[in-house]
Motif scaffolding. Structure first.
Motif, PDB file in Angstrom:
ATOM      1  N   GLY A 110       2.841   6.688  -3.483  1.00 36.31           N
ATOM      2  CA  GLY A 110       3.245   7.064  -2.134  1.00 36.31           C
ATOM      3  C   GLY A 110       4.663   7.605  -2.077  1.00 36.31           C
ATOM      4  N   SER A 152      -2.859   5.054  -7.552  1.00 35.39           N
ATOM      5  CA  SER A 152      -1.841   4.000  -7.539  1.00 35.39           C
ATOM      6  C   SER A 152      -1.089   4.023  -6.214  1.00 35.39           C
ATOM      7  CB  SER A 152      -0.846   4.203  -8.696  1.00 35.39           C
ATOM      8  OG  SER A 152      -1.504   4.207  -9.934  1.00 35.39           O
ATOM      9  N   SER A 153      -0.979   2.874  -5.568  1.00 36.60           N
ATOM     10  CA  SER A 153      -0.280   2.812  -4.283  1.00 36.60           C
ATOM     11  C   SER A 153       1.156   3.307  -4.388  1.00 36.60           C
ATOM     12  CB  SER A 153      -0.294   1.379  -3.744  1.00 36.60           C
ATOM     13  OG  SER A 153      -1.598   0.958  -3.421  1.00 36.60           O
ATOM     14  N   SER A 154       1.786   3.020  -5.510  1.00 35.79           N
ATOM     15  CA  SER A 154       3.200   3.373  -5.668  1.00 35.79           C
ATOM     16  C   SER A 154       3.423   4.873  -5.730  1.00 35.79           C
ATOM     17  CB  SER A 154       3.776   2.706  -6.916  1.00 35.79           C
ATOM     18  OG  SER A 154       3.013   3.018  -8.062  1.00 35.79           O
ATOM     19  N   SER A 204     -10.030   2.850   0.833  1.00 36.61           N
ATOM     20  CA  SER A 204      -8.652   3.270   1.124  1.00 36.61           C
ATOM     21  C   SER A 204      -8.016   3.942  -0.087  1.00 36.61           C
ATOM     22  CB  SER A 204      -7.810   2.076   1.572  1.00 36.61           C
ATOM     23  OG  SER A 204      -7.778   1.068   0.569  1.00 36.61           O
ATOM     24  N   ASP A 205      -8.249   3.396  -1.290  1.00 34.18           N
ATOM     25  CA  ASP A 205      -7.705   4.008  -2.506  1.00 34.18           C
ATOM     26  C   ASP A 205      -8.338   5.371  -2.761  1.00 34.18           C
ATOM     27  OD1 ASP A 205      -6.031   1.898  -2.959  1.00 34.18           O
ATOM     28  OD2 ASP A 205      -7.271   0.958  -4.506  1.00 34.18           O
ATOM     29  N   GLY A 208       0.819  -1.206   0.000  1.00 27.10           N
ATOM     30  CA  GLY A 208       0.000   0.000   0.000  1.00 27.10           C
ATOM     31  C   GLY A 208       0.851   1.254   0.000  1.00 27.10           C
ATOM     32  N   PRO A 209       0.217   2.428  -0.112  1.00 31.87           N
ATOM     33  CA  PRO A 209       0.964   3.686  -0.192  1.00 31.87           C
ATOM     34  C   PRO A 209       1.820   3.958   1.038  1.00 31.87           C
ATOM     35  CG  PRO A 209      -1.402   4.091   0.092  1.00 31.87           C
ATOM     36  CD  PRO A 209      -1.242   2.648  -0.221  1.00 31.87           C
ATOM     37  N   HIS A 225      -6.711   7.844  -0.429  1.00 40.29           N
ATOM     38  CA  HIS A 225      -5.342   8.127  -0.876  1.00 40.29           C
ATOM     39  C   HIS A 225      -5.357   9.044  -2.098  1.00 40.29           C
ATOM     40  CE1 HIS A 225      -1.142   7.620  -1.800  1.00 40.29           C
ATOM     41  NE2 HIS A 225      -1.416   7.082  -2.967  1.00 40.29           N
TER      42      HIS A 225
END
Length: 289
Positions: free
Chosen positions: A83, A79-81, A114-115, A48-49, A118
Motif C-alpha cells: 500500500g 502484500s498489504s504493505s 480483499s487481497d 491492511g493496505p 488489492h
C-alpha cells in the motif's frame, strides 16, 4: 552496481536471493519489528493496505532518498504493505530516479476477496503507469508459470524454488545485457512496448515464459552457447536462424544475440514485450499456455 528495491515480504525475499551477486546493491522495505538499518526500512505492523496508504511517510521518504540514478523495484501486489508503493516511488520519481518494475502475481484464486481486489488494483495501476512512461518497463511474473519452469517442487521450499528460477534468469539476462555478443540483430525497443515478461528458451521446444503473455509484438533472445561449440558445430547458425524465423510474423519482430560461454550446456533466455495491459488467466477464463 545496480540498485534493487524489494517492497513487501515477497519482493524482499527475491532481492535477498539476488543479493549474493556483487553486481547488486539491495534495499528492502517490509513490515518488521526490527529497527531500520541503512539498507532495510522496517515498516510498522499494520492491518491492511489502507493503513499503509495513510501512514506517515516522512521517515520512509528520508530513507529512500539514498537510492540514486536508477532502481529495479520488486513487489507482489497481494502484500498489504505494498500500500505504500506508489507514495514511495513518487518520492524517487521526483528525485529523477529511473525505475523499472518486476511485478510478481500470486495464484489469486486462493487469496481472500480483499487481497484479490488489492492485488488486481496494484497490478493494473503499475502496468498503466509503465505504459504512460512513469516507469521504464514492467516485467510481469506469475507464480503458477514459475512453477512450470521450476519443475517438481515441495511444500517446505516452494517459494524458494520459484524465486530461484526467477532470480537465476534475471541475473543471467543482466549478465548478457552487459556483455558484448559475437553476433546480434538487436534493435531499439518500440517506445510503446513497456510491458514485458521473461523466460527460458530452447533450440527445439517452445519458450517457457514466466507469465501467460498475450499479443507480444517484440521478442528478444539471448543465446549463451559454449564457445567451442560455436567454433566447431556445423550448421549451428542455420539452427539458430531457423528457430528465430519460426517466431517472426507481420505482427511480431524477433531479434537475438549470441554470447560465447565457458558453460558445458547452452542457456537461452528470452524477453517478450507488448504495449498491451496483461491479464491473468483467471481474469479471462483462459488456461496457462
Amino acid at each position: 552496481m545496480k540498485n534493487l528495491l524489494g517492497i513487501g515480504p515477497a519482493g524482499c525475499q527475491i532481492v535477498q536471493q539476488l543479493n549474493k551477486n556483487k553486481n547488486y546493491q539491495v534495499y528492502q522495505i517490509l513490515p518488521s519489528p526490527k529497527r531500520t538499518t541503512k539498507y532495510r526500512f522496517s515498516l510498522p505492523l499494520l492491518q491492511g493496505p489502507e493503513e499503509y496508504e495513510d501512514m506517515n511517510m516522512s521517515d520512509l521518504n528520508k530513507w529512500i532518498l539514498k537510492i540514486e540514478r536508477s532502481c529495479s523495484v520488486f513487489l507482489c501486489g497481494a502484500s498489504s504493505s505494498t500500500g505504500i508503493t506508489l507514495r514511495a516511488l513518487e518520492t524517487l520519481h521526483k528525485k529523477g530516479v529511473k525505475m523499472d518494475i518486476v511485478y510478481v502475481c500470486p495464484e489469486i484464486e486462493v487469496l481472500s476477496e480483499s487481497d484479490r481486489l488489492h492485488e488486481r488494483s496494484v497490478r493494473n495501476i503499475m502496468q498503466n503507469f509503465s505504459r504512460s512512461g512513469l516507469f521504464e518497463n514492467i516485467c510481469m511474473v506469475y507464480n503458477p508459470s514459475l512453477e512450470v519452469a521450476a519443475g517438481p517442487t515441495n511444500v517446505v521450499e516452494y517459494y524458494d524454488q520459484l524465486n530461484n528460477i526467477l532470480t537465476s534468469t534475471y541475473y543471467m539476462l543482466d549478465v548478457f545485457k552487459n556483455s558484448k555478443p559475437i553476433m546480434s540483430t538487436f534493435s531499439p525497443r518500440k517506445e510503446s512496448c513497456r510491458i514485458s515478461t521473461i523466460g527460458i528458451g530452447s533450440m527445439n521446444d517452445e519458450d517457457v515464459m514466466f507469465f501467460p503473455f498475450d499479443q507480444e509484438v517484440s521478442i528478444v533472445y539471448y543465446l549463451g552457447i559454449n564457445e567451442e561449440k560455436l567454433k566447431n558445430e556445423e550448421n549451428l547458425f542455420r539452427t539458430i536462424t531457423d528457430k528465430i524465423k519460426k517466431r517472426i510474423s507481420k505482427d511480431v519482430n524477433v531479434s537475438f544475440g549470441i554470447y560465447p560461454t565457458k558453460y558445458e550446456d547452452d542457456y537461452i533466455y528470452v524477453e517478450y514485450f507488448s504495449p498491451k495491459i496483461q491479464n491473468l488467466p483467471v481474469d479471462t477464463g483462459n488456461e496457462i499456455r
